[in-house]
Structures are given as C-alpha cells and as structure tokens.
Enzyme design. Sequence first.
Site, PDB file in Angstrom:
ATOM      1  N   GLY A 223       0.871  -1.161   0.000  1.00 51.69           N
ATOM      2  CA  GLY A 223       0.000   0.000   0.000  1.00 51.69           C
ATOM      3  C   GLY A 223       0.908   1.211   0.000  1.00 51.69           C
ATOM      4  O   GLY A 223       2.026   1.140   0.542  1.00 51.69           O
TER       5      GLY A 223
ATOM      6  N   TYR B  80      -5.480  -7.043  -2.989  1.00 54.36           N
ATOM      7  CA  TYR B  80      -5.375  -6.756  -4.417  1.00 54.36           C
ATOM      8  C   TYR B  80      -4.431  -7.736  -5.088  1.00 54.36           C
ATOM      9  O   TYR B  80      -3.531  -8.299  -4.465  1.00 54.36           O
ATOM     10  CB  TYR B  80      -4.944  -5.316  -4.677  1.00 54.36           C
ATOM     11  CG  TYR B  80      -3.496  -4.975  -4.411  1.00 54.36           C
ATOM     12  CD1 TYR B  80      -2.530  -5.072  -5.399  1.00 54.36           C
ATOM     13  CD2 TYR B  80      -3.093  -4.506  -3.154  1.00 54.36           C
ATOM     14  CE1 TYR B  80      -1.212  -4.718  -5.157  1.00 54.36           C
ATOM     15  CE2 TYR B  80      -1.777  -4.161  -2.909  1.00 54.36           C
ATOM     16  CZ  TYR B  80      -0.837  -4.270  -3.910  1.00 54.36           C
ATOM     17  OH  TYR B  80       0.467  -3.931  -3.669  1.00 54.36           O
TER      18      TYR B  80
ATOM     19  N   LYS C  12       7.212  14.807  -9.027  1.00 52.68           N
ATOM     20  CA  LYS C  12       7.814  13.611  -9.628  1.00 52.68           C
ATOM     21  C   LYS C  12       7.373  13.470 -11.082  1.00 52.68           C
ATOM     22  O   LYS C  12       6.187  13.583 -11.396  1.00 52.68           O
ATOM     23  CB  LYS C  12       7.428  12.382  -8.799  1.00 52.68           C
ATOM     24  CG  LYS C  12       8.048  12.376  -7.413  1.00 52.68           C
ATOM     25  CD  LYS C  12       7.542  11.236  -6.546  1.00 52.68           C
ATOM     26  CE  LYS C  12       6.192  11.526  -5.946  1.00 52.68           C
ATOM     27  NZ  LYS C  12       5.774  10.502  -4.951  1.00 52.68           N
TER      28      LYS C  12
ATOM     29  N   ASP D  43      11.585  10.970 -16.172  1.00 52.56           N
ATOM     30  CA  ASP D  43      12.270  12.255 -16.338  1.00 52.56           C
ATOM     31  C   ASP D  43      12.761  12.830 -15.011  1.00 52.56           C
ATOM     32  O   ASP D  43      13.220  13.974 -14.965  1.00 52.56           O
ATOM     33  CB  ASP D  43      11.350  13.264 -17.026  1.00 52.56           C
ATOM     34  CG  ASP D  43      11.078  12.894 -18.475  1.00 52.56           C
ATOM     35  OD1 ASP D  43      12.004  12.380 -19.132  1.00 52.56           O
ATOM     36  OD2 ASP D  43       9.946  13.104 -18.950  1.00 52.56           O
TER      37      ASP D  43
ATOM     38  N   ALA E 255       5.418   0.922  -6.610  1.00 53.11           N
ATOM     39  CA  ALA E 255       6.099   1.539  -5.456  1.00 53.11           C
ATOM     40  C   ALA E 255       7.269   2.431  -5.842  1.00 53.11           C
ATOM     41  O   ALA E 255       8.048   2.819  -4.974  1.00 53.11           O
ATOM     42  CB  ALA E 255       6.552   0.496  -4.448  1.00 53.11           C
TER      43      ALA E 255
ATOM     44  N   ASP F  46       6.546   5.663  -4.057  1.00 52.77           N
ATOM     45  CA  ASP F  46       6.565   5.443  -2.606  1.00 52.77           C
ATOM     46  C   ASP F  46       7.997   5.322  -2.095  1.00 52.77           C
ATOM     47  O   ASP F  46       8.354   5.864  -1.043  1.00 52.77           O
ATOM     48  CB  ASP F  46       5.803   4.162  -2.252  1.00 52.77           C
ATOM     49  CG  ASP F  46       4.413   4.107  -2.851  1.00 52.77           C
ATOM     50  OD1 ASP F  46       3.807   5.175  -3.064  1.00 52.77           O
ATOM     51  OD2 ASP F  46       3.929   2.991  -3.121  1.00 52.77           O
TER      52      ASP F  46
END
Length: 312
Positions: free
Chosen positions: A29, A87, A226, A230, A259, A262
């Site tokens: 998550g 999931y 982000k 690039d 991720a 993250d």
Amino acid sequence: MSGAFWSVGECMLELRPQSQGTLAHAAAGDSYNTAVYLKRLAPGIQVRYVSALGDDAMSGLIRDHMRDERIDDSLVDIRAGGTAGLYAIATDASGERRFTYWRAQSAARSMLSAAHLAQLGAQLAECRVLLLTGITLAILDDERRAALLSLAAQVREAGGWVALDNNYRPALWDVATARVWMQRAAQVCTHALFSFDDEALLHGDRTPAEALARIAAIGVPEVVLKLGVDGCLIGGAAVRAAQPVHVPALTVRAVDTTAAGDSFNAGYLVRRLRGASSVKSAEFGCAVAAAVVTHPGAIIPTAALPSLNTEP
C-alpha cells in the site's frame, strides 16, 4: 532524528503470480511501502503505522509482515469482525502494472474512530514526521478526513513535518471532492511529494511548470514534483532558486514500476531528515526508486537498495 515517523493509510495484502500457477503474498500500500523503505534505509528511526485492520486471517498476515519489517503496529486499530483490503497485481512487458482490488469492506476505512483518535492524540507529541496520501484521504469519510488533517496540523504546529503524496485514484472518489480535500491537505503539509501525472489528471495541468506554480501558490514550503522517467522538479517557498531545479532519474530497465513513487518518498525524506539539501535528497530518492523498479513487487530485497551512507 528525534521522534518517530508515522505513516497513515491502508495496508493491503498483495497477491502476485509465481511460477507453476502459485501466488506469493506480501503487505503493500502506498503509505506502507514508504514506511518499509524508510525503516530499511534508516533502521534507527522508529517507524509506526497508523491504520485499522480486522481480526481475520488476512489481517493477521499483514501484521506479521509489518513486524518482520520492524514496523510498529501498535497504532493500528483492530476492528472485531473487520477484514483487510486485498489486491492482485500483474505487469506488462514494459513494467507497467495493473491492479484488481477487493477493498470496499477494508477495515482501514473505519480508522480514526473516537477511541483511535484518543490513542493517537495521547502519543502525538512523539511524532516527528506524519505521512499521508491522496489514497489515505480518499478511503475516509469527511469526518475522518477532517480529523486526520487536524492531527497533521498539530504535528506541524509543534515543529514537525507533514509529508503529503497526492496519489490521486479516480476510482476512489470524485474529482470535486478530491480537489477540495487535497487542497486542504496541501495547506497543512510541509513537504508535497506529488506526481505530475496525478496533478494533471486531477487539475488539468498542461505542464510540470504549471503544476509546480499552482502547488507553490498554496504556500507549501517544499515541493517535489515527480516526473517518472524524467526525474523530478524541486520548488516551493523554501527553495532559494529563481527557477525549479530539475533532478534527472537514473536510466534503468524497469521490470515493475510498483512503489516507484513510494520508495522515492522514503529516500527523499530520510536524506532530508539527515540534513541533506532537497536536491541531494531527490538524487537519493531517484536512486532508491531506480533500484525498486528493477525488481518485481512493491517491496524488494533490502540488499538491492542503495546505502544511505553513500552518494547515489
């Protein structure tokens, strides 16, 4: 670092295909992934996860994964009769991922009850960094969203950091509601760790510069936008530069982009906590994300991560 890192959100059980028709499971998550990578990069930091889980077997597996990662789960509210979100993940040849979710009855949607808030409030003074995401806000009702932002405001008022990742998912809430609550969250946060793709989807921004200017106008002290392959742009009120600073991504062959953002957040924040500049921190965040996308799954082996003590 004095104080703890609190990550607020929904941790689900991830299923991914293995050979011979088997499935591997892991806890994952967005907010949890960041918590795991931050703990792995800086084991001395106390990392606590804030959420709700059920008392079912899947929730038990998630807590086992948390403890294996040395994530403190004492701020996870256990709901009798509740269940965890689930999931399944699949990736295409370029590493892009597709998800199938079973999360409508996830206990995480019921976090921040009166009793849970009382527990959090009693320990909030130890929170040095509070991380929340657009997904965290999306799964909550308005009362719980307001309560979470109140906690965030208290952390900021006490001199702590509030990190916000936009992570906009249209399937979880409507555009109008998302815009209202993401605006409120941005007004509270100290560090906006936003994806341009999500900002463009939510607000219709045509260019990264347009998105960065709009976010900075809210008054967020530090903004990272982000840009995927690039790299990212660094801006905000605290960045002493006439123009946003571009930090390029590392060139790697992506196997699975799950991720990536993250893990970038973890690398960025842990370097900032160590006193590095926003640019140096973004460089390290890019190095962490580059390592993560070259492995399958949200959580990769610790040995594959770059060292916090070396230049990326």
